[in-house]
Design a protein around this motif. Structure first.
Motif, PDB file in Angstrom:
ATOM      1  N   ILE A  97       0.849  -1.191   0.000  1.00 50.97           N
ATOM      2  CA  ILE A  97       0.000   0.000   0.000  1.00 50.97           C
ATOM      3  C   ILE A  97       0.887   1.246   0.000  1.00 50.97           C
ATOM      4  CG2 ILE A  97      -1.676   1.349   1.321  1.00 50.97           C
ATOM      5  CD1 ILE A  97      -2.846  -1.261   2.334  1.00 50.97           C
ATOM      6  N   LEU A  98       0.589   2.167  -0.914  1.00 48.74           N
ATOM      7  CA  LEU A  98       1.333   3.425  -1.007  1.00 48.74           C
ATOM      8  C   LEU A  98       0.345   4.574  -0.902  1.00 48.74           C
ATOM      9  CD1 LEU A  98       4.314   4.416  -1.659  1.00 48.74           C
ATOM     10  CD2 LEU A  98       3.441   4.845  -3.970  1.00 48.74           C
ATOM     11  N   HIS A  99       0.527   5.446   0.089  1.00 49.79           N
ATOM     12  CA  HIS A  99      -0.434   6.533   0.286  1.00 49.79           C
ATOM     13  C   HIS A  99       0.197   7.712   1.005  1.00 49.79           C
ATOM     14  CE1 HIS A  99      -3.792   8.924   1.590  1.00 49.79           C
ATOM     15  NE2 HIS A  99      -3.434   8.745   2.859  1.00 49.79           N
ATOM     16  N   THR A 100      -0.166   8.886   0.523  1.00 51.18           N
ATOM     17  CA  THR A 100       0.084  10.125   1.240  1.00 51.18           C
ATOM     18  C   THR A 100      -0.891  11.166   0.723  1.00 51.18           C
ATOM     19  OG1 THR A 100       1.722  11.824   1.850  1.00 51.18           O
ATOM     20  CG2 THR A 100       1.811  10.984  -0.413  1.00 51.18           C
ATOM     21  N   ASN A 101      -1.167  12.157   1.545  1.00 49.35           N
ATOM     22  CA  ASN A 101      -1.925  13.329   1.094  1.00 49.35           C
ATOM     23  C   ASN A 101      -1.024  14.541   0.926  1.00 49.35           C
ATOM     24  OD1 ASN A 101      -4.570  12.149   1.108  1.00 49.35           O
ATOM     25  ND2 ASN A 101      -4.514  12.224   3.350  1.00 49.35           N
ATOM     26  N   VAL A 102       0.278  14.342   1.120  1.00 45.84           N
ATOM     27  CA  VAL A 102       1.234  15.452   1.162  1.00 45.84           C
ATOM     28  C   VAL A 102       2.144  15.403  -0.063  1.00 45.84           C
ATOM     29  CG1 VAL A 102       3.022  16.574   2.525  1.00 45.84           C
ATOM     30  CG2 VAL A 102       1.188  15.311   3.681  1.00 45.84           C
ATOM     31  N   PRO A 103       2.023  16.353  -0.985  1.00 44.89           N
ATOM     32  CA  PRO A 103       2.859  16.347  -2.190  1.00 44.89           C
ATOM     33  C   PRO A 103       4.354  16.354  -1.898  1.00 44.89           C
ATOM     34  CG  PRO A 103       1.063  17.911  -2.439  1.00 44.89           C
ATOM     35  CD  PRO A 103       1.032  17.444  -1.013  1.00 44.89           C
ATOM     36  N   LYS A 104       4.778  17.017  -0.813  1.00 46.03           N
ATOM     37  CA  LYS A 104       6.196  17.040  -0.471  1.00 46.03           C
ATOM     38  C   LYS A 104       6.709  15.632  -0.192  1.00 46.03           C
ATOM     39  CE  LYS A 104       9.570  19.277   2.573  1.00 46.03           C
ATOM     40  NZ  LYS A 104       9.758  20.241   3.697  1.00 46.03           N
ATOM     41  N   GLU A 105       5.907  14.842   0.511  1.00 38.71           N
ATOM     42  CA  GLU A 105       6.289  13.457   0.774  1.00 38.71           C
ATOM     43  C   GLU A 105       6.286  12.650  -0.522  1.00 38.71           C
ATOM     44  OE1 GLU A 105       5.094   9.700   3.706  1.00 38.71           O
ATOM     45  OE2 GLU A 105       3.739  11.415   3.506  1.00 38.71           O
ATOM     46  N   ALA A 106       5.282  12.884  -1.369  1.00 36.73           N
ATOM     47  CA  ALA A 106       5.205  12.173  -2.650  1.00 36.73           C
ATOM     48  C   ALA A 106       6.364  12.518  -3.569  1.00 36.73           C
ATOM     49  CB  ALA A 106       3.879  12.499  -3.341  1.00 36.73           C
TER      50      ALA A 106
END
Length: 283
Positions: free
Chosen positions: A93-102
């Protein structure tokens, strides 16, 4: 006289260049490498999920599941069940809501060796907000470039088009909203989903009247298209609706029998194939 000839020649060349540019802007292209599995939401039959797993390389293939569209803060292993139920053994599973982390190199590690990516349903604009323009979006594309597969259902289907239908953050009934650009694995395409189950079959015309260069593809629940290069085949239980400005029938119904060219679409079922570049059914 020479000036007139020169002007005529220059003007003619200019028209040819403009026409060529317009023709190119209308061209639909699929991925040069790899495949797409684009599903219309709802309960997906085994055939669609196992096709995705097979294209990824089989049950032990490295698959990355991206549930971000669903809008939760965290996701547990229960989100893997769609894939593991049908044999996938290596799902991350790959998930973030933060573009900086992405946009960080460490975040995309699971994608570096992945041969399959699956986008879940939800709201497609959340995928844009989290990943558009980041290293993660580049890594998604790299999966295709290596010959892998990108799949998704509902929001995970719409995100694969170049135009983002129902991309408004207010509600999903606004066809042309505050997010209009998808990940573009299919160029010059707008993709809608749940079309028959939710009585949406006329909704794509809202987009196509303003963006007539686009090809519209509507997928019903439990149904998908499998795209390779510039062609797709329909699989699953229901229908795919094609909005290409023409009319098609297996029985050879005449185009003259369709009264309104601005409200024209047709149905494809399992086994039917379509040439995206030529915008024609493959007979």
């Amino acid at each position: 006289m020479r000036k007139a000839v020169f002007f005529t020649l220059f003007f003619g060349i200019g028209l040819l260049v403009l026409n060529a540019q317009e023709a190119l802007s209308n061209v639909v292209e699929g991925p040069k490498h790899g495949s797409l599995v684009i599903a219309g939401g709802g309960a997906l039959p085994e055939e669609i999920v196992t096709k995705f797993i097979s294209l990824a390389g089989g049950k032990d293939a490295a698959i990355v599941l991206v549930p971000t569209a669903a809008g939760l803060k965290e996701y547990d292993d229960g989100w893997k069940k769609l894939l593991t139920r049908y044999g996938a053994t290596n799902v991350t599973i790959l998930h973030t809501n933060v573009p900086k982390e992405a946009n960080s190199s460490s975040f995309i590690n699971p994608l570096k060796n992945a041969t399959g990516v699956w986008f879940t349903g939800g709201r497609q604009w959340r995928l844009v907000d989290a990943y558009k323009g980041t290293k993660t979006e580049e890594a998604f594309q790299d999966v295709l470039s290596r010959g892998g597969v990108i799949g998704g259902s509902s929001a995970g289907a719409t995100i694969q088009g170049s135009y983002l239908a129902r991309g408004d953050t207010k509600n999903n009934q606004i066809m042309m909203g505050d997010h209009e650009t998808g990940f573009g694995y299919l160029s010059n395409v707008a993709i809608d989903q749940h079309v028959l189950a939710r009585n949406r079959q006329f909704d794509l015309f809202t987009i196509l009247k303003k963006r007539p260069e686009l090809l519209g593809i509507g997928l019903d629940e439990g149904t998908a298209i499998v795209v390779r290069h510039d062609k797709f085949e329909v699989i699953g239980a229901s229908y795919v609706l094609v909005y290409d400005g023409s009319f098609w029938s297996a029985e050879g119904t005449s185009l003259k029998e369709v009264p309104d060219a601005n409200q024209r679409f047709y149905f494809l079922k399992a086994g039917n194939q379509y040439d995206l570049k030529r915008r024609k059914v493959i007979r």
